[in-house]
Design an enzyme around this catalytic site. Structure first.
Site, PDB file in Angstrom:
ATOM      1  N   GLN A 214      -8.203  -1.692   4.943  1.00 39.74           N
ATOM      2  CA  GLN A 214      -7.536  -2.831   4.302  1.00 39.74           C
ATOM      3  C   GLN A 214      -8.204  -4.154   4.713  1.00 39.74           C
ATOM      4  OE1 GLN A 214      -4.583  -2.966   2.152  1.00 39.74           O
ATOM      5  NE2 GLN A 214      -5.309  -5.052   1.940  1.00 39.74           N
TER       6      GLN A 214
ATOM      7  N   HIS B 204      -5.014  -0.357  10.216  1.00 38.73           N
ATOM      8  CA  HIS B 204      -5.318  -0.099   8.797  1.00 38.73           C
ATOM      9  C   HIS B 204      -6.686  -0.747   8.488  1.00 38.73           C
ATOM     10  CE1 HIS B 204      -4.781   0.932   4.745  1.00 38.73           C
ATOM     11  NE2 HIS B 204      -3.869   0.079   4.357  1.00 38.73           N
TER      12      HIS B 204
ATOM     13  N   ASP C 172       3.098  -9.177   5.271  1.00 40.34           N
ATOM     14  CA  ASP C 172       3.251  -7.739   5.001  1.00 40.34           C
ATOM     15  C   ASP C 172       4.751  -7.450   4.998  1.00 40.34           C
ATOM     16  OD1 ASP C 172       2.880  -4.963   4.799  1.00 40.34           O
ATOM     17  OD2 ASP C 172       2.387  -4.696   6.930  1.00 40.34           O
TER      18      ASP C 172
ATOM     19  N   CYS D 244      -1.215  -7.170   1.750  1.00 39.59           N
ATOM     20  CA  CYS D 244      -1.869  -5.862   1.555  1.00 39.59           C
ATOM     21  C   CYS D 244      -1.215  -5.073   0.428  1.00 39.59           C
ATOM     22  CB  CYS D 244      -1.845  -5.073   2.857  1.00 39.59           C
ATOM     23  SG  CYS D 244      -0.185  -4.896   3.545  1.00 39.59           S
TER      24      CYS D 244
ATOM     25  N   ARG E 255      -4.345   9.541   6.463  1.00 41.50           N
ATOM     26  CA  ARG E 255      -3.270   8.538   6.581  1.00 41.50           C
ATOM     27  C   ARG E 255      -2.074   9.210   7.214  1.00 41.50           C
ATOM     28  NH1 ARG E 255      -0.452   4.372   2.348  1.00 41.50           N
ATOM     29  NH2 ARG E 255      -2.387   3.304   2.891  1.00 41.50           N
TER      30      ARG E 255
ATOM     31  N   ARG F  92     -10.005  -3.088  -2.451  1.00 45.47           N
ATOM     32  CA  ARG F  92      -9.816  -1.876  -1.653  1.00 45.47           C
ATOM     33  C   ARG F  92     -10.810  -0.799  -2.098  1.00 45.47           C
ATOM     34  NH1 ARG F  92      -5.349  -0.423   0.744  1.00 45.47           N
ATOM     35  NH2 ARG F  92      -6.843   0.837   1.910  1.00 45.47           N
TER      36      ARG F  92
HETATM   37  N1  NVA Z   1       2.758  -2.182   7.330  1.00 43.73           N
HETATM   38  C1  NVA Z   1       2.752  -1.447   6.078  1.00 43.73           C
HETATM   39  C2  NVA Z   1       1.409  -1.523   5.446  1.00 43.73           C
HETATM   40  C3  NVA Z   1       1.311  -0.864   4.093  1.00 43.73           C
HETATM   41  C4  NVA Z   1      -0.071  -0.937   3.495  1.00 43.73           C
HETATM   42  C5  NVA Z   1       3.187  -0.018   6.321  1.00 43.73           C
HETATM   43  O1  NVA Z   1       2.692   0.593   7.291  1.00 43.73           O
HETATM   44  O2  NVA Z   1       4.018   0.488   5.576  1.00 43.73           O
HETATM   45  N1   CP Z   2      -2.289  -1.560   0.959  1.00 43.78           N
HETATM   46  C1   CP Z   2      -2.152  -0.225   0.956  1.00 43.78           C
HETATM   47  O1   CP Z   2      -2.625   0.492   1.837  1.00 43.78           O
HETATM   48  O2   CP Z   2      -1.476   0.269  -0.109  1.00 43.78           O
HETATM   49  P1   CP Z   2      -1.021   1.787  -0.313  1.00 43.78           P
HETATM   50  O3   CP Z   2       0.027   2.070   0.723  1.00 43.78           O
HETATM   51  O4   CP Z   2      -0.481   1.823  -1.719  1.00 43.78           O
HETATM   52  O5   CP Z   2      -2.217   2.674  -0.133  1.00 43.78           O
END
Ligand code: NVA
Ligand code: CP
Length: 327
Positions: free
Chosen positions: A136, A133, A229, A270, A106, A315
């Site tokens: 997800q 992502h 989101d 998400c 990540r 998830r």
């Molecule tokens: N768009 C958000 C998704 C989190 C799961 C981010 O990148 O922070």
């Molecule tokens: N939805 C998601 O990816 O959550 P986290 O950032 O907590 O992993």
């Protein structure tokens, strides 16, 4: 379906059949877990979990999924690894490939996870980048399938910043799997033109439709799923909050909007979500801009239409399927 050794970097790399297989495999693992049937068939394997951004769901899902499969994990947090600071991505990939059977990553740019995969001899899984992502979306689609019984023909509406990881990945997923995708936001928040064109090609094959709408009420007419989101994603500067609030407030998912949708429409997110003032950032921005919620109201988030916690649980089941299929 043979996916052994494959990376899971973005849905673009997977056929609709392969995506469907992973969703069905996740449903099988979920049923096994609920029935208390052991499925630790991967004992002796080890995987590395690299997180250059924070996480609750993705990290916990990888750890529990791996444990259930009999796999051991090592977690590398944003501060603990040398990646990109003292050691290049290519070197890290070759080091970890010698020790582990799979690597989750990540972080920031998609090119980083692609580089990691290029130099890695074991599968690499994208746990979120700025652009995509993909794990997800598997969870979201398993949830939709459980709710509606099918994916094809579902009217799926994404409200808010559609040019980031969630908007991009959901558009690709919908186009490949035959859901009718609408992105609703001011035009500057629509996905990149090249990605839209690519998805138009997938949509022709699957029978999906793609729509880009600036009027929230028009967008949600006949919607089955309304998805949103956060307005400011991880890694973005705090200064963008003001602009996002000004531009995206009309696209907040609230009761007035959801009433326009179909009677059976559900709300998805998400997570994490700014639906109240019970978080540090939510409170700070709420007080600064005189709001009690951001992308979704607490009323919708807590309503019967909200299936966000089912989605969050999925998830784990879907990440388990990705690990098991590819390792
Ligand atoms: N768009 C958000 C998704 C989190 C799961 C981010 O990148 O922070
Ligand atoms: N939805 C998601 O990816 O959550 P986290 O950032 O907590 O992993």
């Amino acid at each position: 379906m043979e996916l052994k050794g494959r990376d899971f970097l973005k849905l673009i790399d997977y056929t609709p059949e392969e995506i469907g297989y992973l969703i069905d495999l996740a449903a099988e693992y979920k049923a096994k877990k609920k029935a208390g049937i052991a499925h630790n068939d991967f004992q002796g394997k080890n995987i590395a979990l690299i997180f250059e951004k924070t996480s609750t769901r993705t990290r916990c899902s990888f750890e529990v999924a791996a444990h259930d499969l009999g796999i051991m994990t090592t977690y590398l947090d944003p501060a603990a690894s040398q990646i990109g600071k003292k050691e290049s991505i290519a070197d890290t990939a070759r080091v970890l490939s010698g020790i582990y059977d799979g690597i989750e990553y990540r972080g920031f740019g998609q090119e980083i996870v692609e580089e990691l995969a290029k130099y890695s001899s074991v599968p690499v899984w994208n746990g979120l980048t700025n652009e995509f992502h993909p794990t997800q979306i598997l969870a979201d689609f398993l949830t939709i399938k459980e709710q509606f019984g099918h994916l094809e023909g579902i009217n799926f509406v994404y409200m808010g910043d559609a040019r980031y990881n969630m908007g991009n990945s959901l558009m690709v997923g919908c186009a490949k799997m035959g859901l009718n995708f609408t992105a609703c936001a001011p035009e500057k928040y629509f996905p990149d033109k090249a990605l839209i064109e690519l998805c138009e090609g997938y949509a022709k094959e699957s029978g999906a439709t793609l729509r880009f709408e600036t009027d929230p009420k028009k967008a949600v007419e006949n919607a089955d799923v309304i998805y949103t989101d956060v307005w400011v994603s991880m890694g973005e500067p705090v200064e963008v909050w003001e602009e996002r609030i000004n531009e995206l407030s009309p696209y907040q998912v609230n009761s007035a909007l959801i009433e326009v949708a179909g009677e059976n429409a559900v709300f998805m997110h998400c997570l994490p979500a700014y639906h109240d003032l019970k978080t540090g950032v939510g409170r700070e921005m709420g007080e600064r801009f005189g709001r009690d919620s951001m992308e979704v109201t607490d009323e919708v988030f807590e309503s019967e239409r909200s299936i966000v916690f089912m989605e969050a649980e999925n998830r784990m089941h879907t990440i388990k399927a990705v690990i098991a299929a590819t390792i």
